[in-house]
Enzyme design. Structure first.
Site, PDB file in Angstrom:
ATOM      1  N   ASP A 201       0.850  -1.204   0.000  1.00 40.60           N
ATOM      2  CA  ASP A 201       0.000   0.000   0.000  1.00 40.60           C
ATOM      3  C   ASP A 201       0.883   1.251   0.000  1.00 40.60           C
ATOM      4  O   ASP A 201       2.102   1.167   0.166  1.00 40.60           O
ATOM      5  CB  ASP A 201      -0.974  -0.007   1.189  1.00 40.60           C
ATOM      6  CG  ASP A 201      -0.282   0.014   2.539  1.00 40.60           C
ATOM      7  OD1 ASP A 201       0.689  -0.749   2.727  1.00 40.60           O
ATOM      8  OD2 ASP A 201      -0.678   0.800   3.423  1.00 40.60           O
TER       9      ASP A 201
ATOM     10  N   HIS B 280       1.580  -8.928  -3.670  1.00 39.17           N
ATOM     11  CA  HIS B 280       0.559  -7.902  -3.427  1.00 39.17           C
ATOM     12  C   HIS B 280       1.290  -6.575  -3.233  1.00 39.17           C
ATOM     13  O   HIS B 280       1.682  -6.224  -2.120  1.00 39.17           O
ATOM     14  CB  HIS B 280      -0.265  -8.274  -2.191  1.00 39.17           C
ATOM     15  CG  HIS B 280      -1.380  -7.319  -1.912  1.00 39.17           C
ATOM     16  ND1 HIS B 280      -2.588  -7.361  -2.553  1.00 39.17           N
ATOM     17  CD2 HIS B 280      -1.456  -6.255  -1.072  1.00 39.17           C
ATOM     18  CE1 HIS B 280      -3.370  -6.396  -2.118  1.00 39.17           C
ATOM     19  NE2 HIS B 280      -2.700  -5.699  -1.213  1.00 39.17           N
TER      20      HIS B 280
ATOM     21  N   ASP C 107       1.019 -17.557  -4.629  1.00 38.38           N
ATOM     22  CA  ASP C 107       1.612 -16.482  -5.427  1.00 38.38           C
ATOM     23  C   ASP C 107       0.510 -15.841  -6.262  1.00 38.38           C
ATOM     24  O   ASP C 107       0.434 -16.031  -7.477  1.00 38.38           O
ATOM     25  CB  ASP C 107       2.733 -17.049  -6.313  1.00 38.38           C
ATOM     26  CG  ASP C 107       3.472 -15.917  -7.026  1.00 38.38           C
ATOM     27  OD1 ASP C 107       3.376 -14.759  -6.567  1.00 38.38           O
ATOM     28  OD2 ASP C 107       4.137 -16.199  -8.037  1.00 38.38           O
TER      29      ASP C 107
ATOM     30  N   GLU D  88       1.937 -10.324   0.454  1.00 40.62           N
ATOM     31  CA  GLU D  88       2.299  -8.902   0.427  1.00 40.62           C
ATOM     32  C   GLU D  88       3.789  -8.787   0.790  1.00 40.62           C
ATOM     33  O   GLU D  88       4.453  -9.777   1.102  1.00 40.62           O
ATOM     34  CB  GLU D  88       1.437  -8.084   1.413  1.00 40.62           C
ATOM     35  CG  GLU D  88       1.618  -6.586   1.192  1.00 40.62           C
ATOM     36  CD  GLU D  88       0.564  -5.697   1.870  1.00 40.62           C
ATOM     37  OE1 GLU D  88      -0.334  -6.221   2.548  1.00 40.62           O
ATOM     38  OE2 GLU D  88       0.675  -4.472   1.711  1.00 40.62           O
TER      39      GLU D  88
HETATM   40  O1  9MR Z   1       2.049  -7.044   9.328  1.00 41.48           O
HETATM   41  C1  9MR Z   1       0.743  -6.798   9.821  1.00 41.48           C
HETATM   42  C2  9MR Z   1       0.178  -8.079  10.398  1.00 41.48           C
HETATM   43  O2  9MR Z   1       0.958  -8.505  11.488  1.00 41.48           O
HETATM   44  C3  9MR Z   1      -1.274  -7.869  10.803  1.00 41.48           C
HETATM   45  O3  9MR Z   1      -1.811  -9.100  11.229  1.00 41.48           O
HETATM   46  C4  9MR Z   1      -2.050  -7.313   9.613  1.00 41.48           C
HETATM   47  C5  9MR Z   1      -3.512  -7.054   9.922  1.00 41.48           C
HETATM   48  O4  9MR Z   1      -3.640  -6.075  10.858  1.00 41.48           O
HETATM   49  O5  9MR Z   1      -1.464  -6.097   9.164  1.00 41.48           O
HETATM   50  C6  9MR Z   1      -0.154  -6.264   8.710  1.00 41.48           C
HETATM   51  O6  9MR Z   1       0.359  -5.020   8.337  1.00 41.48           O
HETATM   52  C7  9MR Z   1      -0.116  -4.445   7.140  1.00 41.48           C
HETATM   53  C8  9MR Z   1      -0.456  -3.010   7.476  1.00 41.48           C
HETATM   54  O7  9MR Z   1      -1.564  -3.000   8.331  1.00 41.48           O
HETATM   55  C9  9MR Z   1      -0.729  -2.161   6.240  1.00 41.48           C
HETATM   56  N1  9MR Z   1       0.347  -2.269   5.280  1.00 41.48           N
HETATM   57  C10 9MR Z   1       0.623  -3.628   4.893  1.00 41.48           C
HETATM   58  C11 9MR Z   1       1.012  -4.440   6.104  1.00 41.48           C
HETATM   59  C12 9MR Z   1       1.446  -5.866   5.714  1.00 41.48           C
HETATM   60  O8  9MR Z   1       0.387  -6.663   5.304  1.00 41.48           O
END
Ligand code: 9MR
Length: 575
Positions: A189, A499, A545, A554
């Site tokens: 993101d 992602h 993937d 991601e």
């Molecule tokens: O890395 C984060 C993971 O531990 C959490 O379970 C998840 C849901 O809250 O969010 C992940 O972090 C994301 C962040 O909120 C937004 N940018 C992408 C991050 C990686 O997926």
């Protein structure tokens, strides 16, 4: 790279034509490798433990190590007995070729399966992927165009200047704008989060403190190359500069700079939703305090004024947290981007106290961090809420000046104990990985556990610790139940559909390189958004993937940071 591969395939073809017909051997010339032979797809240091995992070997008894140039067998041995591995839902055997130490390019050959991917044995074998893991941060930069001369085919226009960002009411400000340019995109993101800027930056700083200036000026080929400062420091400063802008006048840190919702899968310059300064809280403020105190030590020699500014900012943040010790961040109504929330700030306090104590030698920080018993438990998942406690410990163990002997001894004993528990797991678990619980970002848990064991190695250089760290690198580079090297662009079978908005939208086949995919995630939270995992996927195979798989595929800053540490550590300690 392509030429090398072509030459390699061509030479194999010639050799095979000259030899008498062998169907399996021909298949290598076609690039048809066995996916049932799992190994580090880049390669091994000559002195490293070298183990491949053979999945469903159909009664295979032995394996050969074949020189990729001559296609001659240079070593052969028995495979281990077949074992059942529950986490991966597989039957496996081990091919151990640790005794082979000659430099070269090799393949493993098993009669019933064919050839493995080719891999190398040589000194500095992980250097390129190490550099790639840092260069990946350059590719995450916002607020500047990525020029072709630095970014190659992944060049892109300027986006997200963030020079006048409106305050969201949750920030506590009603009017005005913040100039908050630069920094790295958090992940796939386009938002930036103080918690997950400070934490990975702290991990990157740890490497710099322990192995200073390993990456020379010019080595990353970034815009600052040639300025006389290590490119590593230049890249880290790009994120630090942004973090400093997120501090309010009263010392507290705004939680994030974000659009209200995640953008569509478009290029950065096409993601034009309005961005806001959202929230303010204790976790972001303490993480920043810790990271900025570290920055003081990191930049002291190259830019003393900048270093002092970082320390001042750190103290100011700490003072705010003392007055506001329990401000939890929760996404306000109407904001759905990453929360990076936390209720318990013990770990953040520990990290901030540790870094501030080492940077100032002021005993008030030492007293604060020793008032509660130390907690050495390694718990996987959401590591941005808790791993920073260990970061504080590593800093204390690294910088002993002014530290009472009993504090040092107790930290050392605790870290070694946790490292020994992790080590034991690596000796028992399916792919010699230190983890049996696969949550969101599990690859970073594997790497953080390896980072912890690398600290144990620095305290007590037992070969077993180094072997375990090496095996964690093997795991993310292909010796795992998916058979992928999880790092884009490094290995033979790598994620092609991460992602990651830019990689999805840029029209280039290869994703941006050097980024580590989150990895198996048994939670599979994205199935509700239509992602389909293989039926009955085991915990270690809960990864796909596929671009929509934000829960398994991601990429993220705090996943690349321990990757850089582990690869850099191995480059330093294995050569
Ligand atoms: O890395 C984060 C993971 O531990 C959490 O379970 C998840 C849901 O809250 O969010 C992940 O972090 C994301 C962040 O909120 C937004 N940018 C992408 C991050 C990686 O997926």
């Amino acid at each position: 790279m392509k030429n090398e591969l072509y030459n390699f395939k061509f030479s194999i073809l010639i050799i095979l034509i000259l030899s008498t017909g062998c169907a399996e051997k021909m298949s290598v010339a076609d690039g048809n490798y066995s996916e049932q032979i799992r190994l580090n797809q880049i390669g091994y240091y000559p002195g490293a433990s070298k183990k491949a995992v053979i999945v469903n070997g159909n009664g295979a008894m032995d394996f050969q190590l074949v020189d990729a140039k001559t296609m001659k067998t240079v070593f052969h041995d028995k495979l281990s007995e077949e074992m059942s591995w529950e986490l991966a839902g597989e039957k496996v055997q081990i091919a151990d070729f640790s005794t082979v130490t000659d430099d070269g390019e090799y393949l493993i050959y098993i009669k019933s399966l064919g050839y493995s991917y080719p891999f190398k044995i040589e000194p500095h074998v992980l250097k390129d992927v190490f550099l790639g893991s840092v260069k990946a941060m350059y590719y995450q930069r916002m607020g500047m165009a990525l020029e072709e001369k630095y970014a190659g085919k992944w060049h892109r226009p300027m986006a997200h200047p963030d020079d006048s960002v409106a305050f969201h009411s949750s920030s506590g400000k009603k009017v005005g704008f913040l100039n908050s340019p630069g920094g790295w995109y958090d992940a796939g993101d386009y938002n930036k989060y103080v918690v997950n800027g400070s934490f990975p930056l702290g991990q990157f700083y740890l490497f710099q403190e322990q192995y200073p200036n390993i990456i020379a000026d010019g080595e990353l080929h970034i815009p600052e190359s040639g300025n006389g400062v290590s490119d590593y420091l230049d890249e880290l400063k790009y994120e630090m500069d942004w973090l400093l802008t997120m501090q309010d006048e009263d010392g507290g840190l705004f939680h994030k700079l974000t659009a209200l919702n995640f953008e569509a899968m478009v290029m950065p310059h096409e993601a034009n939703s309005q961005r806001f300064i959202v929230g303010k809280g204790t976790a972001a403020t303490l993480d920043f305090a810790a990271c900025a105190a570290q920055a003081f030590r990191i930049f002291e020699n190259t830019d003393a004024i900048y270093a002092q500014n970082c320390l001042l900012a750190s103290k100011k943040a700490y003072a705010w947290a003392l007055k506001n010790p329990n401000v939890e961040f929760l996404n306000p109504e109407g904001v759905s981007t990453g929360q990076y929330g936390d209720k318990n700030f013990d770990d953040e306090w520990f990290w901030a106290n540790a870094e501030l104590f080492i940077s100032t030698q002021n005993e008030k920080y030492l007293n604060a961090l020793t008032k509660d018993p130390f907690n050495f438990e390694f718990v996987p998942g959401d590591n941005w809420t808790k791993f920073m406690r260990f970061m504080g410990m590593f800093t204390l163990l690294e910088n002993r000046t002014g530290m009472p002997q009993e504090v040092y001894e107790s930290l050392k004993t605790g870290i070694l104990r946790t490292a020994d528990e992790l080590l034991k797991r690596t000796q028992e678990l399916d792919y010699f990985q230190p983890l049996d619980d696969f949550q969101w970002g599990s690859n970073s848990d594997v790497l953080n556990a390896a980072l912890l064991m690398s600290q144990a190695y620095r305290l007590d250089p037992k070969p077993d610790y180094l072997i375990a760290v090496q095996h964690a690198a093997d795991y993310v580079l292909g010796n795992n139940a998916t058979g992928y090297s999880f790092i884009t662009g490094f290995g033979h079978k790598t994620p092609m559909f991460i992602h990651h908005r830019q990689s999805e939208a840029d029209g280039i086949v290869e994703p941006v390189p050097g980024l580590i995919s989150g990895g198996p995630n048994f939670g599979k939270q994205d199935t509700s958004d239509g992602v389909v995992y293989p039926e009955n996927a085991s915990p270690m195979q809960s990864w796909v993937d596929q671009e929509p798989s934000y829960a398994s595929n991601e990429i993220c800053l705090n996943w690349n940071a321990p990757l850089t540490y582990v690869l850099g550590f191995l480059e330093q300690e294995s050569n």
